[in-house]
Design an enzyme around this catalytic site. Structure first.
Site, PDB file in Angstrom:
ATOM      1  N   THR A 137      33.736  41.127  35.752  1.00 20.59           N
ATOM      2  CA  THR A 137      33.619  39.781  36.313  1.00 20.59           C
ATOM      3  C   THR A 137      32.583  38.917  35.608  1.00 20.59           C
ATOM      4  OG1 THR A 137      32.108  40.748  37.944  1.00 20.59           O
ATOM      5  CG2 THR A 137      34.408  40.495  38.597  1.00 20.59           C
ATOM      6  N   GLU A 138      32.015  39.414  34.509  1.00 21.41           N
ATOM      7  CA  GLU A 138      30.936  38.695  33.841  1.00 21.41           C
ATOM      8  C   GLU A 138      31.330  37.290  33.390  1.00 21.41           C
ATOM      9  OE1 GLU A 138      30.132  43.100  32.886  1.00 21.41           O
ATOM     10  OE2 GLU A 138      31.835  41.794  33.296  1.00 21.41           O
ATOM     11  N   ILE A 139      32.589  37.117  32.965  1.00 20.68           N
ATOM     12  CA  ILE A 139      33.024  35.830  32.421  1.00 20.68           C
ATOM     13  C   ILE A 139      32.870  34.703  33.450  1.00 20.68           C
ATOM     14  CG2 ILE A 139      35.465  36.055  33.075  1.00 20.68           C
ATOM     15  CD1 ILE A 139      34.074  34.671  29.729  1.00 20.68           C
TER      16      ILE A 139
END
Length: 263
Positions: A137-139
């Site tokens: 989910t970093e983006i």
């Protein structure tokens, strides 16, 4: 007994060490100190002849929501130690996991996101509750899962890895098992029993053969095919030279259970 601040270790189970990410109020974030404490606990298990298997899990309802953003705000360096255990990086942690020589079973009790997913795929076997979710989910925060990219691409195909990293979408446990992110999904109320059954089965195997096999597996993953085959040929000779291999063959021919000596 070591006093950890971000993890808990249960060494009471016969031959099985349970290591728990233990900041449930923060959804078990992975900070440099968490990496340092995990490395410390794994190295203790490595050096303990009684420990045969490590089970890695999370406290509360989440396995790990990923990196500690408050720690990341200060940059990527581990920082200074505040106690006896030095902070370490995720690279140090994954390297320690792959060099351990003892099986690591991830017991995924809840969501495993970002760096938390990295720990799951770095484990040798991963059993997950069927209501757990997974994702890079970093983006969504303008970040990229740099260090876990290598682990992802060794577990699933490039297109699926890119799909997860580019979109930041979460997927369920059934899809995670289909892709190869986890070994299998089980009913949430059966997670502990199913995971411990796997751990107990592994604990019954020859510890010396497990160590040689795991290190050979991870040591050859980036070698050219012929080089890997030659390397593994030498490792087979090492296995055959162990007392446990001789015992295993003798036990098979004698139709009895082997008694491992770990050498």
């Amino acid at each position: 007994m070591i006093a950890y601040s971000t993890i808990a270790v249960d060494e009471r189970r016969d031959a099985i060490v349970v290591v728990t990410l233990n900041r449930p109020d923060k959804r078990n974030p992975i900070s440099p100190m968490t990496c340092g404490e995990l490395c410390h606990a794994l190295e203790r298990a490595r050096d303990d002849a009684r420990a045969r298997v490590v089970v890695l899990t999370g406290a509360g309802k989440v396995f790990s929501a990923g990196g500690d953003l408050s720690a990341m705000a200060g940059g990527l360096l581990p920082g200074s130690a505040s106690g006896a255990i030095e902070p370490r990086s995720l690279v140090d942690l994954v390297t320690t996991m792959h060099d351990l020589g003892k099986p690591i079973v991830a017991m995924v009790n809840g969501h495993a996101l970002a760096g938390g997913l990295g720990l799951v795929v770095a484990a040798d076997i991963a059993i997950a509750a069927d209501d757990a979710t997974f994702g890079t989910t970093e983006i969504r925060l303008g970040l990229w899962p740099m260090m876990i990219t290598a682990e992802l691409c060794r577990n699933i195909g490039r297109k699926q890895a890119l799909r997860l990293m580019l979109t930041g979408d979460r997927i369920g446990a059934a899809e995670a098992a289909k892709l190869g992110l986890i070994t299998r999904a089980v009913a949430a109320d059966a997670l502990v029993d199913e995971t411990m059954a796997v751990a107990e089965k592994l604990a019954e195997k020859s510890p010396s053969t497990l160590a040689l096999g795991l290190r050979a597996f991870y040591g050859t993953q980036d070698m050219p095919h012929l080089q890997a085959m030659r390397h593994l040929e030498g490792k087979l000779a090492e296995v055959l030279a162990t007392e446990d291999a001789a015992e295993g063959i003798a036990a098979f021919l004698g139709r009895r259970q082997p008694v491992w000596k770990g050498r």
